[in-house]
Scaffold this active site. Structure first.
Site, PDB file in Angstrom:
ATOM      1  N   HIS A   1     -25.041 -69.235 -86.366  1.00 37.98           N
ATOM      2  CA  HIS A   1     -25.790 -69.889 -85.288  1.00 37.98           C
ATOM      3  C   HIS A   1     -27.285 -69.510 -85.232  1.00 37.98           C
ATOM      4  CE1 HIS A   1     -21.863 -71.046 -83.642  1.00 37.98           C
ATOM      5  NE2 HIS A   1     -21.505 -69.783 -83.648  1.00 37.98           N
TER       6      HIS A   1
HETATM    7  O1  RIB Z   1     -22.507 -69.844 -79.216  1.00 37.23           O
HETATM    8  C1  RIB Z   1     -23.157 -69.075 -80.196  1.00 37.23           C
HETATM    9  C2  RIB Z   1     -24.173 -68.183 -79.569  1.00 37.23           C
HETATM   10  O2  RIB Z   1     -23.546 -67.271 -78.681  1.00 37.23           O
HETATM   11  C3  RIB Z   1     -24.905 -67.297 -80.596  1.00 37.23           C
HETATM   12  O3  RIB Z   1     -26.197 -67.013 -80.135  1.00 37.23           O
HETATM   13  C4  RIB Z   1     -24.089 -66.046 -80.602  1.00 37.23           C
HETATM   14  O4  RIB Z   1     -24.839 -64.888 -80.995  1.00 37.23           O
HETATM   15  C5  RIB Z   1     -23.719 -65.941 -79.152  1.00 37.23           C
HETATM   16  O5  RIB Z   1     -24.814 -65.324 -78.468  1.00 37.23           O
END
Ligand code: RIB
Ligand code: CA
Length: 313
Positions: free
Chosen positions: A243
């Protein structure tokens, strides 16, 4: 070439760590003014510790780390140890950090920096819940027009949610904070699950990172092996979605991504869908576009960039 001045707000997390490595591996393009820890994946004590561990792993004990919000604006803390492990950086054995956080709190650092730097020159990069940013905007509304742009990992459209059927974790943890940020008039660039679910840590991709043969690369591979297990089980995929590095990759190679200007609102009332990003992709309302919402990414180009920059650490 003019370096992009940024503040990274983060809740490390293994994928946050990958984003930080990408940023530290790109000193010709990026000037990190400071890094602010927020409660999210794990409590603030761990996100602050983890942020400093990553700074030292990347060879930057001089980096300035600030501690921010202990919990969301007005909801109980929700964390994600089930994904990231108890510490938030499970998967690799590393020493406790020796560098200390700054005395100043993150909210005042964000305000002071935006007031000091020339208007329109500082980019906010958020990798976790938006609590710190919302608190800074509430305490000092004058900073909103001074932000060049805010690039965030958060939300979802066709991919729905990952912490509830409707909501992505970063928005879900503090939807009131997200509502403040989305309504502040700051130019927003959003990297949602629609993009990050195209960025799976496939075996062949991770092998290229491992082949770098450096300590940072080895640690990243160990973190990814731990981080991906949850999503592999959940989605039955070859690797898990990476992500947070999308935020930094956008600063370095925006051409990797495509999306469109549209209106995005945050659900804060409904118990069933709280934290949902309501994306008017097809412009069926007259709500004013307030964000560039990304939907596609060149996945191979993204991993080539990440691998090359991690290799510089
Ligand atoms: O949904 C993914 C996000 O939530 C990313 O930033 C992960 O690190 C968590 O913080
Ligand atoms: Ca994160």
């Amino acid at each position: 070439m003019q370096r992009r001045k940024i503040i990274i707000d983060t809740d490390p997390g293994q994928d946050d760590a990958a984003a930080l490595m990408l940023a530290f591996g790109s000193p010709d393009e990026i000037e990190i003014l400071g890094l602010t820890a927020v409660a999210g994946n794990v409590p603030l004590s761990f996100t602050s510790r983890n942020l400093r561990i990553v700074c030292e792993l990347c060879g930057h004990p001089e980096a300035k780390v600030y501690e921010g919000a202990l919990k969301p604006l007005n909801r109980p803390q929700v964390t994600a140890e089930h994904v990231h492990g108890k510490t938030g950086l499970d998967g690799a054995e590393l020493p406790e950090p020796t560098m200390l956080p700054q005395e100043q709190n993150a909210i005042d650092f964000i305000i002071e920096t935006l007031r000091r730097e020339p208007e329109g020159t500082v980019t906010l990069c958020t990798l976790g819940p938006l609590t710190n940013i919302a608190m800074a905007l509430t305490k000092a509304p004058d900073i909103a027009p001074r932000v060049k742009e805010l690039v965030m990992m958060g939300g979802g459209f066709s991919e729905g949610g990952n912490i509830t059927p409707a909501a992505e974790f970063n928005i879900y943890v503090d939807p009131e904070a997200a509502k403040i940020v989305f309504g502040a008039g700051i130019p927003l660039v959003i990297m949602p699950l629609d993009v990050t679910h195209q960025l799976l840590t496939r075996k062949a991709r991770v092998e290229k990172i491992a082949a770098l043969g450096t300590r940072p690369a080895q640690v990243l591979v160990e973190w990814l092996a731990f981080f991906e297990r949850f999503d592999i089980e959940k989605y039955g995929s070859d690797g898990g979605p990476l992500h947070d590095p999308t935020v930094i990759a956008y600063l370095l190679k925006p051409e990797l991504f495509s999306g469109r200007e549209c209106n995005v609102e945050i659900e804060v009332e409904s118990e069933l869908t709280v934290g949902m990003t309501v994306v008017d992709w097809w412009r069926v309302t007259d709500r004013k576009p307030n964000a560039t919402f990304m939907r596609t990414v060149d996945a191979d180009g993204f991993f080539e960039l990440l691998t090359e920059r991690v290799g510089r650490l």
